[in-house]
Design a protein around this motif. Structure first.
Motif, PDB file in Angstrom:
ATOM      1  N   VAL A   9      -6.398  -3.019  -0.919  1.00 39.39           N
ATOM      2  CA  VAL A   9      -7.573  -2.144  -0.756  1.00 39.39           C
ATOM      3  C   VAL A   9      -8.827  -2.910  -0.347  1.00 39.39           C
ATOM      4  O   VAL A   9      -9.886  -2.303  -0.211  1.00 39.39           O
ATOM      5  N   THR A  12     -10.979  -1.424   2.309  1.00 40.43           N
ATOM      6  CA  THR A  12     -11.278  -0.003   2.168  1.00 40.43           C
ATOM      7  C   THR A  12     -12.482   0.199   1.257  1.00 40.43           C
ATOM      8  O   THR A  12     -12.527  -0.340   0.157  1.00 40.43           O
ATOM      9  N   ARG A 135      -9.263   3.722  -4.652  1.00 39.49           N
ATOM     10  CA  ARG A 135      -8.817   3.379  -3.307  1.00 39.49           C
ATOM     11  C   ARG A 135      -7.300   3.311  -3.151  1.00 39.49           C
ATOM     12  O   ARG A 135      -6.757   3.763  -2.131  1.00 39.49           O
ATOM     13  N   ILE A 139      -5.229   5.299  -0.188  1.00 37.78           N
ATOM     14  CA  ILE A 139      -4.356   4.640   0.780  1.00 37.78           C
ATOM     15  C   ILE A 139      -2.925   5.173   0.655  1.00 37.78           C
ATOM     16  O   ILE A 139      -2.236   5.367   1.665  1.00 37.78           O
ATOM     17  N   THR A 190     -14.335   1.871   7.218  1.00 35.12           N
ATOM     18  CA  THR A 190     -13.149   2.607   7.631  1.00 35.12           C
ATOM     19  C   THR A 190     -12.032   2.386   6.641  1.00 35.12           C
ATOM     20  O   THR A 190     -12.066   1.479   5.826  1.00 35.12           O
ATOM     21  N   ASP A 191     -10.997   3.238   6.732  1.00 37.94           N
ATOM     22  CA  ASP A 191      -9.892   3.103   5.790  1.00 37.94           C
ATOM     23  C   ASP A 191      -9.002   1.940   6.182  1.00 37.94           C
ATOM     24  O   ASP A 191      -9.115   1.362   7.242  1.00 37.94           O
ATOM     25  N   ALA A 192      -8.090   1.607   5.266  1.00 42.50           N
ATOM     26  CA  ALA A 192      -7.271   0.410   5.446  1.00 42.50           C
ATOM     27  C   ALA A 192      -6.209   0.577   6.516  1.00 42.50           C
ATOM     28  O   ALA A 192      -5.562  -0.394   6.900  1.00 42.50           O
ATOM     29  N   SER A 197     -11.950   7.362   7.296  1.00 43.21           N
ATOM     30  CA  SER A 197     -11.518   8.212   6.199  1.00 43.21           C
ATOM     31  C   SER A 197     -12.472   9.385   6.089  1.00 43.21           C
ATOM     32  O   SER A 197     -13.463   9.334   5.373  1.00 43.21           O
TER      33      SER A 197
END
Length: 228
Positions: A9, A12, A135, A139, A190-192, A197
């Motif tokens: 994470v 993230t 998180r 994910i 931004t997301d992983a 997201s």
């Protein structure tokens, strides 16, 4: 939280919460609404586990998470609202037949519900910051949405669907107060998995004939979603 989860994470960042600064009366209304959602959603989830192919039940489950997302955003509970949106978005994709409805998806939804009921609710009720890192569950939902093989460390979080049954239970998402403080200083990102997201990831037309119940917290600005 396990080191492997921390590694997964680290790129993230969820939106920063501001519910601690919220007016006490508004936060109290939010807490009351959560209690109502729990009361209504618990039996529906039980039915859904027994009848996974019932589309009406699926839409009802999705609608409750839509409400959790909207109300959470309005009171500043932004990180949990992002988690609720991840569940809603996953179910949107199931409804659109882009993601298969599997026991794994059902366990994910149940795990997030349990987290709300037995962990997050206590923070809102007592006006305390979250001590859990949300998180990994975000994910996990994103991997389900993309039909990816789950990382083993994330897959183990699905056990929360069965093991998280009271407020004293450990989740594996616990983090130190110091880590929470440092995390709050990092700007949103931004997301992983390489995507932003946000609700702009996907727009699914409503499949239910009735209008989704709007949050009762209409005294505050509503977070609107852009039209497609």
């Amino acid at each position: 939280m396990k080191e492997i989860l921390k590694h997964l994470v680290e790129q993230t960042v969820l939106p920063e919460d501001s519910y601690l600064d919220q007016d006490a009366e508004i936060l109290e209304i939010f807490v009351e609404e959560l209690e109502e959602i729990f009361e209504n959603l618990q039996p529906v989830l039980n039915q859904w586990m027994d009848k996974p192919t019932n589309d009406e039940i699926l839409v009802t489950v999705r609608r409750h998470f839509h409400t959790l997302k909207g109300s959470g955003r309005m009171v500043g509970a932004k990180s949990s609202a992002e988690l609720a949106w991840t569940v809603e978005d996953t179910l949107n994709r199931v409804i659109a037949k882009n993601v298969d409805l599997t026991p794994t998806v059902q366990r994910y939804v149940r795990a997030v519900f349990n987290l709300y009921q037995f962990k997050l609710f206590q923070d809102f009720q007592n006006n305390k910051p979250h001590t859990l890192d949300l998180r990994p569950l975000v994910i996990l939902g994103q991997q389900l949405q993309k039909n990816l093989s789950l990382e083993p460390a994330l897959d183990s979080l699905l056990d929360l669907a069965e093991t998280l049954t009271d407020t004293a239970a450990l989740t594996g998402l616990e983090q130190s107060a110091e880590a929470s403080a440092l995390e709050s200083l990092v700007p949103p990102s931004t997301d992983a998995l390489g995507g932003v997201s946000s609700d702009e990831d996907l727009r699914i037309a409503e499949v239910e004939p009735e209008v989704a119940r709007e949050p009762v917290l209409n005294s505050m600005p509503v977070a609107t979603e852009p039209d497609t």
